[in-house]
Enzyme design. Structure first.
Site, PDB file in Angstrom:
ATOM      1  N   GLU A 149     102.354 138.507 195.934  1.00 39.24           N
ATOM      2  CA  GLU A 149     102.883 139.077 194.687  1.00 39.24           C
ATOM      3  C   GLU A 149     101.802 139.105 193.600  1.00 39.24           C
ATOM      4  OE1 GLU A 149     106.170 136.772 193.228  1.00 39.24           O
ATOM      5  OE2 GLU A 149     106.716 138.243 191.688  1.00 39.24           O
ATOM      6  N   LYS A 151     110.047 144.996 192.113  1.00 37.83           N
ATOM      7  CA  LYS A 151     110.929 143.843 192.297  1.00 37.83           C
ATOM      8  C   LYS A 151     112.290 144.104 191.639  1.00 37.83           C
ATOM      9  CE  LYS A 151     110.272 138.805 191.736  1.00 37.83           C
ATOM     10  NZ  LYS A 151     109.312 137.807 191.198  1.00 37.83           N
ATOM     11  N   CYS A 166     109.299 138.466 196.553  1.00 39.79           N
ATOM     12  CA  CYS A 166     109.686 137.101 196.195  1.00 39.79           C
ATOM     13  C   CYS A 166     111.186 136.923 195.946  1.00 39.79           C
ATOM     14  CB  CYS A 166     108.845 136.636 195.002  1.00 39.79           C
ATOM     15  SG  CYS A 166     108.621 134.834 194.928  1.00 39.79           S
ATOM     16  N   SER A 185     105.283 131.670 194.681  1.00 37.76           N
ATOM     17  CA  SER A 185     106.380 130.709 194.644  1.00 37.76           C
ATOM     18  C   SER A 185     105.800 129.322 194.374  1.00 37.76           C
ATOM     19  CB  SER A 185     107.094 130.752 196.005  1.00 37.76           C
ATOM     20  OG  SER A 185     108.037 129.724 196.126  1.00 37.76           O
ATOM     21  N   LEU A 244      88.384 105.139 182.382  1.00 34.66           N
ATOM     22  CA  LEU A 244      88.990 104.149 183.280  1.00 34.66           C
ATOM     23  C   LEU A 244      89.510 102.978 182.456  1.00 34.66           C
ATOM     24  CD1 LEU A 244      86.703 103.752 186.413  1.00 34.66           C
ATOM     25  CD2 LEU A 244      88.703 105.207 186.087  1.00 34.66           C
ATOM     26  N   ILE A 263      96.152 101.478 187.498  1.00 37.65           N
ATOM     27  CA  ILE A 263      96.331 102.341 188.665  1.00 37.65           C
ATOM     28  C   ILE A 263      96.314 103.826 188.316  1.00 37.65           C
ATOM     29  CG2 ILE A 263      98.851 102.238 188.573  1.00 37.65           C
ATOM     30  CD1 ILE A 263      98.756 102.206 191.691  1.00 37.65           C
ATOM     31  N   ASP A 264      96.783 104.205 187.126  1.00 36.82           N
ATOM     32  CA  ASP A 264      96.848 105.627 186.798  1.00 36.82           C
ATOM     33  C   ASP A 264      95.458 106.257 186.738  1.00 36.82           C
ATOM     34  OD1 ASP A 264      99.706 105.690 186.506  1.00 36.82           O
ATOM     35  OD2 ASP A 264      99.464 104.682 184.588  1.00 36.82           O
ATOM     36  N   ASN A 301      97.657 102.023 168.652  1.00 36.11           N
ATOM     37  CA  ASN A 301      97.279 103.437 168.681  1.00 36.11           C
ATOM     38  C   ASN A 301      95.828 103.650 168.259  1.00 36.11           C
ATOM     39  OD1 ASN A 301      99.784 104.340 169.567  1.00 36.11           O
ATOM     40  ND2 ASN A 301     100.579 104.586 167.493  1.00 36.11           N
ATOM     41  N   THR A 305      95.192 110.607 182.017  1.00 37.44           N
ATOM     42  CA  THR A 305      95.655 109.795 183.145  1.00 37.44           C
ATOM     43  C   THR A 305      97.104 109.343 183.018  1.00 37.44           C
ATOM     44  OG1 THR A 305      94.879 107.752 182.118  1.00 37.44           O
ATOM     45  CG2 THR A 305      93.294 108.950 183.465  1.00 37.44           C
ATOM     46  N   LYS A 349     105.646 114.372 170.944  1.00 38.72           N
ATOM     47  CA  LYS A 349     104.389 114.025 171.626  1.00 38.72           C
ATOM     48  C   LYS A 349     104.118 114.991 172.767  1.00 38.72           C
ATOM     49  CE  LYS A 349     104.339 108.996 171.074  1.00 38.72           C
ATOM     50  NZ  LYS A 349     104.149 107.709 171.751  1.00 38.72           N
TER      51      LYS A 349
END
Lengths: 553, 553
Positions: free
Chosen positions: B46, B126, B166, B192, B300, B304-305, B382, B406, B524
């Site tokens: 498409e 379409k 589609c 899609s 970093l 973990i994120d 912050n 992250t 936010k």
């Protein structure tokens, strides 16, 4: 036998999205007022019960259900009043449309009900669903026509009134269908966002509709701000020839009373600058007020943009709710400082100064091992803007006031602004006001209230500068603002092709520069705070460009 | 007389929005390849000529005109090849629809043309236009049905093929109309967007369509990233009974060759984690690659994120294009520092450290006259995040690399993140990945390539903490992540009512907290960078909530 004289009331209401109980209370108060003034019918705006636009709240079954419950409560509250009331509300779709296998078919109708004697005596659903500019109504609603709902025509004091909802009246079929069903007068309920030229355009289109069917037309409109859109009010009535018979003022709640020929009090439409000023003041007042912010915080630079935003904020909120902060750097001219302080004094707002020299030095020191002796460039300019943004946000976090950003549309278009720097804040008051209009508005504001000059003339007359390096001027980096803004209007607002701009005589270098800057600044705009839409195309819901995009005309 | 054996090629292409010449070159290359492999027809996805979704570019007459010109050039280039080629392209609307008085009626059709021997020998538009989730097709297109275009059925090697686009194939009418017009086989061209579960759902729906009309069905799909959506490929073919006969792999360009019964090579659909990993890697690679960024920059934290995002970035771009920066504060635990350095070493990326203590002290000093002796609160948390964001952005500005943020979906939902702080950056890689899935993906990634553990186990096993004050843990402020994520799925992704959640046994206090945090964090999210959509509802184009909103279920 003579019929009772028809008296109709259009409720120009400022409702809040999602505040169902509060909006219902406002409708009930208007109904009591209308009864006191002898009206037999009160017409409230489109989706008056839930506010407009509720956006994806409409995808929540619980939201539409809550509207239904609030509607029942409102009907009960109005039961004893000798008046019929038209209420705009989403209605649940009784049955899914055939064929669709999609997970997210629209769940509702953009509806209106007629309440009388404590119950619903008629219902209607919008037939024409706008899905352009800021509108996404096909995302949420099925057309009343597709859902098989008939036109609604009801009788008040012996006159048959046909109901339409907003976009319906911009097409021919719904009005003709209402007339065919017996309507002798059209009542249109609306939520029609303001932009420059819209009030006059709206009246002209409605006049064409009234003339087309040969019926008087009543136009009941919202007033107030909802995120990026503002509704201007200016509800009105037209006779069967499309001639204006009544008009409510812009920017305030009103109950407009008219007779069966659409005659009543006529307020004038103010001049363009006054309309825009009203839009900005309304947008700021309602964005802060409806979300409960205690006040606003503005970083002053000594330039015209922050000066204008400060003046708007004071007009919207009062001087005691507005606080200005000047954060000079080594590149800030003395007169910027003097003018900023002068401006704050004229308006009577709290004013503080925080020098950023030390913080700027601290960042340069922290980064120097990684910058490997590279020369200063826009990195250092952005650093200053981000230090200021961080300071303002710290004040906002500590005291709860909302930071108003001060960038104008010309800057938003060209990316002449710093993400997380001067773009940091909750509401971008003049993001849809081009720089040339900023100047006009500043001069216009100074002429009001007996010409008390709230924006010092030197701020208006100095060449604009970001003051992020020595002797910087905006026009070193950008075409002259009158040229920039003209290209912006044609290319961005009106989708004019580049060839057309060249044929109109614009300098090819200017056209190339502005169109290129608009394209490469998309990522910045996507993270910008929302702000008030005052043109028919703002950088908001009505501007949906891909960031990843290699197309250049 | 025996017919030649039918051989069809589905081009699974990675095109770029707006790169008309580049996309045309890609289509031409696929056509040459298909000819070399003996195919008589090439089916491209498409809008293969302009990329999907072009969004508001479609409102520019110059864009649709440029597509027409590129299409003519492509037809000429393909003229000498012994193959017919289906190309997806917007088509101009020959005449405006009746009745509309709106300024912004759609200007085009979501079309496809059949090119053969240097010219267009058929066109289709379409008929079913999705206008839900991330789709806004009613904003841009008129349905082919409303525009009066007939189904397109064309003959290749004696077999009559009906074309669908589609969403058409998710409804009954278009397939039935094609069959009524003589189709013996359906070719569906698609864009899609991926989400978890979509590849299987898509095949099941298409199987129902194939069975419904009793025809084989070919599904040609895009692959690659475009802003927030990723297309997964996995083009396929079904026989007339809806049984799978061929499937291309996910996440890579392919030419899938099938016969007239839909038989060819069959690639397996990988497990869920592998699909999501492919989506994240593809999204990062294409967002940076298509916009020309030289590399990525990641802050970093030792958590973990950021570890997961670093691993994705290295898989997407290679270690030499990724740079990690650790910015410890007084609240950073020693093990965070050790783990971050360990992680960077394992992946072989450049790693730097910048302490923020001095800058944090500088801001506290600058603000102390205005903070008037108030106690420390989230303001100071912050501040640390914003100092880090400012440092990363300075590196980005100086070296041109894009900052990858992250934050995960659980944080985006609850606002457990800092605007202009950890939210500062160009692309939010895991913004649609809930925290519980972050853990699963980290463990899954460690099991790949022979179990070479790229994310140190301690990073996965430590209790998550923002480390913005002493001894802080995420679960001091938020419900446990398995609970939070389950509520998020039901309430945010599936629009479940609060009553339903309570009936399902969720703790009322948890439901109240999560739904309240989702509501108040809207401002936010509106300023967050875009990121990759991997669920059927992300915080992107498919989440359009008002910021000003008083509704609580």
């Amino acid at each position: 036998m003579s019929l009772p004289k028809l008296r109709l009331a259009l409720a120009q209401l400022n409702v809040t999205v999602g505040d169902l109980a509060g909006n219902a209370a406002r409708i009930a108060a208007a109904a009591r007022d209308a009864v006191a003034q002898g009206a037999q019918l009160l017409v409230t705006p489109e989706l008056s019960l839930c506010g407009y636009p509720p956006e994806d709240l409409l995808l929540r079954p619980a939201f539409i259900e809550a509207c239904q419950q609030q509607l029942a409560a409102l009907a009960a509250e109005l039961a004893a009043l000798p008046i019929a009331v038209v209420v705009g509300t989403p209605l649940p779709l009784e049955q899914a449309l055939p064929q669709s296998r999609s997970q997210q078919a629209p769940r509702g109708l953009n509806g209106a009900v007629l309440l009388q004697g404590g119950r619903e005596i008629g219902r209607y659903a919008k037939r024409e669903l706008p899905n352009y500019q800021v509108f996404d109504e096909r995302r949420y609603f099925v057309s009343g026509r597709e859902a098989g709902l008939a036109p609604l025509v009801f009788e008040i004091a012996g006159r048959r009134i046909g109901l339409l909802i907003c976009e319906d009246a911009w097409f021919e079929e719904p009005a003709q269908a209402a007339k065919a069903a017996g309507a002798e007068l059209l009542a249109v309920i609306n939520a029609s966002p303001f932009h420059i030229g819209k009030p006059a355009e709206r009246e002209a289109r409605m006049a064409a509709t009234a003339r087309g069917v040969g019926l008087p037309l009543l136009y009941a409109h919202l007033v107030g701000g909802q995120d990026e859109v503002v509704f201007d009010g200016a509800s009105f009535a037209l006779d069967a020839g499309g001639r204006l018979g009544a008009r409510a003022p812009m920017w305030s709640e009103q109950l407009l009373l008219v007779d069966g020929e659409g005659r009543g009090a006529v307020a004038a439409l103010p001049e363009m600058e006054a309309q825009v000023w009203g839009a900005l003041v309304t947008g700021v007042r309602d964005y802060l007020g409806k979300s409960g912010f205690p006040g606003a915080l503005i970083g002053l630079s000594g330039g015209i943009d922050s000066a204008l935003v400060l003046a708007v904020a004071v007009d919207a909120l009062g001087a005691d709710k507005v606080r200005a902060v000047m954060m000079p750097s080594p590149y800030t001219a003395d007169i910027s400082w003097i003018d900023a302080r002068d401006m704050a004094e004229r308006l009577g707002v709290r004013y503080d100064e925080i020098r950023i020299d030390g913080l700027f030095g601290g960042f340069n020191t922290a980064l120097s091992p990684l910058f490997e002796g590279r020369a200063a460039d826009t990195t250092e300019e952005n650093l200053q803007a981000r230090i200021r943004g961080t300071l303002l946000m710290a004040l906002s976090n500590k005291f709860g006031s909302l930071v108003l950003t001060t960038g104008n549309k010309s800057e938003m278009a060209t990316g002449y602004c710093t993400l997380y720097g001067d773009m940091a804040g909750g509401f971008a008051v003049i993001k849809d006001v081009a720089k040339t209009l900023v100047f006009r508005l500043a001069r216009w504001r100074n002429q009001q209230h007996g010409g008390r000059e709230v924006i010092p003339l030197r701020i208006i007359e100095r060449p604009p500068s970001a003051e992020l390096r020595p002797d910087q001027k905006d026009e070193d980096s950008l075409p002259p603002y009158p040229v920039l803004d003209a290209i912006l209007q044609r290319y961005m607002e009106e989708d004019a092709p580049v060839e057309q701009l060249l044929a109109e005589g614009f300098d090819p270098a200017h056209v190339d520069k502005v169109t290129r800057l608009i394209k490469i600044s998309e990522y910045k705009r996507r993270q910008a705070p929302i702000g008030i839409r005052i043109t028919h195309r703002s950088f908001g819901r009505d501007w949906r460009y891909p960031i990843t995009n290699r197309f250049r005309a």
